[in-house]
Design an enzyme around this catalytic site. Structure first.
Site, mmCIF file in Angstrom:
data_model
loop_
_atom_site.group_PDB
_atom_site.id
_atom_site.type_symbol
_atom_site.label_atom_id
_atom_site.label_comp_id
_atom_site.label_asym_id
_atom_site.label_seq_id
_atom_site.Cartn_x
_atom_site.Cartn_y
_atom_site.Cartn_z
ATOM 1 C CB SER A 1 -0.645 13.716 2.765
ATOM 2 O OG SER A 1 -0.178 13.618 4.093
ATOM 3 C CB SER B 1 0.911 14.758 7.074
ATOM 4 O OG SER B 1 -0.245 13.969 7.248
ATOM 5 C CE LYS C 1 0.835 10.381 5.466
ATOM 6 N NZ LYS C 1 0.215 11.432 6.291
#
Length: 218
Positions: free
Chosen positions: A124, A64, A67
């Site tokens: 997230s 993640s 991102k």
């Protein structure tokens, strides 16, 4: 952005003069950098000078932390006037199907750009990340092309993006140094990111065919 930064790479996205990027993949041991990791970078934010590092160019999956680039391109699009904070973003079947870390958006649901960015930064949310990718570029594939182009512009030589949210796909990799580069770009160009990246809890309102319901972001 707590969850984004808690997986494979830890990046300090606070308004401080130092950026720390760390990889915790595989066996590791403490070293003179002060990090217990296989690879890491300590970078002075203003100049980009690397103060300490260990295996900074090792390419690894980054989950993640991807991102960070997604957010950088979102802020670029807002700055350039291609989208604005109050635009309504429609969730596609593809975006709603992401799974993993998510805020459980339904197909056809609409949220503002502002709330989508909250979902990405605080929770997230994979579904929000892909919905924003499609809103900006027309498709996730098109957005990934923009991600890789931006990575090249930033000098991220050990990075290949294959999706907008960080779901594990072979060949989707970056390095501690490259993560520091994109984190530095995000903080220097858009210091306002600290508002959502340091928010621990917030809410959005789901508006679907079933009605409205408040959803907590953590």
């Amino acid at each position: 952005m707590r969850r984004i930064l808690s997986l494979l790479v830890v990046v300090t996205l606070l308004m401080t003069p130092v950026i720390a990027a760390e990889s915790n993949i595989g066996e590791s041991e403490s070293d003179s950098s002060g990090f217990n990791s296989r690879s890491n970078v300590l970078m002075e934010m203003t100049s980009g000078t690397v103060l300490k590092e260990k295996n900074k160019d090792a390419s690894i999956p980054i989950a993640s932390v991807t991102k960070i680039m997604t957010l950088l391109l979102c802020y670029d699009a807002i700055r350039d006037g291609r989208i604005n904070w109050q635009d309504q973003v429609t969730v596609s079947e593809h975006a709603a199907s992401m799974g993993g870390s998510q805020v459980f958006m339904e197909v056809g649901e609409q949220q503002t750009v502002k709330d989508m960015i909250k979902c990405i930064s605080i929770a997230s949310a994979n579904d929000a990340a892909v919905a924003m990718a499609e809103h900006i570029a027309g498709s996730e594939t098109g957005f990934v092309d923009l991600m890789n182009k931006k990575a090249t512009e930033l000098g991220m030589k050990d990075t290949v993006f294959k999706n907008a949210c960080g779901l594990n796909i072979e060949g989707h990799v970056s390095s501690a140094y490259d993560v520091a580069l994109m984190s530095r770009a995000l903080m220097l160009e858009y210091p306002e990111v600290s508002v959502t990246s340091t928010t621990w809890m917030d809410t959005i309102v789901h508006k679907t065919r079933k009605g409205e319901s408040e959803f907590g972001l953590t």
